[in-house]
Design an enzyme around this catalytic site. Structure first.
Site, PDB file in Angstrom:
ATOM      1  N   GLU A   1      -6.532 -11.442   5.088  1.00 48.74           N
ATOM      2  CA  GLU A   1      -5.391 -10.577   3.392  1.00 48.74           C
ATOM      3  C   GLU A   1      -5.781 -10.683   2.906  1.00 48.74           C
ATOM      4  O   GLU A   1      -5.886  -9.780   1.864  1.00 48.74           O
ATOM      5  CB  GLU A   1      -4.351 -10.850   4.470  1.00 48.74           C
ATOM      6  CG  GLU A   1      -4.343 -10.687   6.072  1.00 48.74           C
ATOM      7  CD  GLU A   1      -4.646  -8.933   6.354  1.00 48.74           C
ATOM      8  OE1 GLU A   1      -4.162  -8.600   5.802  1.00 48.74           O
ATOM      9  OE2 GLU A   1      -5.300  -8.364   7.640  1.00 48.74           O
TER      10      GLU A   1
ATOM     11  N   GLU B   1      -9.196  -8.913   1.903  1.00 47.63           N
ATOM     12  CA  GLU B   1      -8.818  -7.330   1.798  1.00 47.63           C
ATOM     13  C   GLU B   1      -8.220  -6.710   0.635  1.00 47.63           C
ATOM     14  O   GLU B   1      -8.501  -5.858   0.084  1.00 47.63           O
ATOM     15  CB  GLU B   1      -8.636  -6.889   3.102  1.00 47.63           C
ATOM     16  CG  GLU B   1      -9.574  -6.951   4.222  1.00 47.63           C
ATOM     17  CD  GLU B   1      -8.867  -7.028   6.055  1.00 47.63           C
ATOM     18  OE1 GLU B   1      -7.475  -7.185   6.101  1.00 47.63           O
ATOM     19  OE2 GLU B   1      -9.880  -7.215   6.714  1.00 47.63           O
TER      20      GLU B   1
ATOM     21  N   SER C   1       0.979  -1.043  -0.357  1.00 46.60           N
ATOM     22  CA  SER C   1      -0.054   0.044  -0.134  1.00 46.60           C
ATOM     23  C   SER C   1       0.708   1.615   0.290  1.00 46.60           C
ATOM     24  O   SER C   1       0.581   2.004  -0.445  1.00 46.60           O
ATOM     25  CB  SER C   1      -1.008   0.216   1.136  1.00 46.60           C
ATOM     26  OG  SER C   1      -0.732  -0.182   2.303  1.00 46.60           O
TER      27      SER C   1
END
Length: 138
Positions: A57, A60, A32
């Site tokens: 995860e 997501e 990110s």
């Protein structure tokens, strides 16, 4: 004399895979912040197994649903915000690739061959885990 305490943060992650035209492909995502190529991973949730937490995860961070195999593929470490993170890595057989997922606006994702994945990731131990993947199948 100063004493430095190293904090080790436990994480779990998955190598998402599919078989395409008889070849194993893995999905990498961008981190990110730095936009490096990584695997979906994160802190192990207190009420979850490392495998279940890694599956969460994958949903997501990459919009992937599937089956996480129970066997540990290996571990690797990386540095983040002054901490050492130790990641337990599992294999995720991808069954569904979602068009919309929680972190879609923050990350790119891409299916790549194992040799390409090895070139893209930075961590040596993760490269070795990826290189060993074909031995898990045949």
């Amino acid at each position: 004399m100063s004493i430095k305490i190293a904090l080790l943060v436990d994480q779990s992650g998955v190598i998402p895979y599919r078989i395409q035209d008889g070849e194993i492909e893995v999905m990498l995502i961008t981190s990110s912040a730095s936009k490096r190529w990584v695997i979906p991973k994160g802190l192990i949730e207190p009420d979850m197994t490392p495998q279940d937490s890694a599956a969460k995860e994958a949903w997501e961070e990459a919009g992937l649903l599937g089956k996480v195999f129970p066997d540990l593929l290996g571990t690797y470490e990386y540095q983040k915000s002054g901490y050492t993170c130790q990641v337990e890595v599992f294999l995720l057989q991808v069954q569904t690739v979602l068009e919309n997922w929680p972190e879609a606006s923050k990350r790119k994702r891409q299916w790549v061959s194992i040799p390409k994945a090895i070139k893209r990731v930075n961590e040596l131990e993760l490269k070795l885990i990826l290189a060993d993947l074909p031995n898990r199948f045949w």
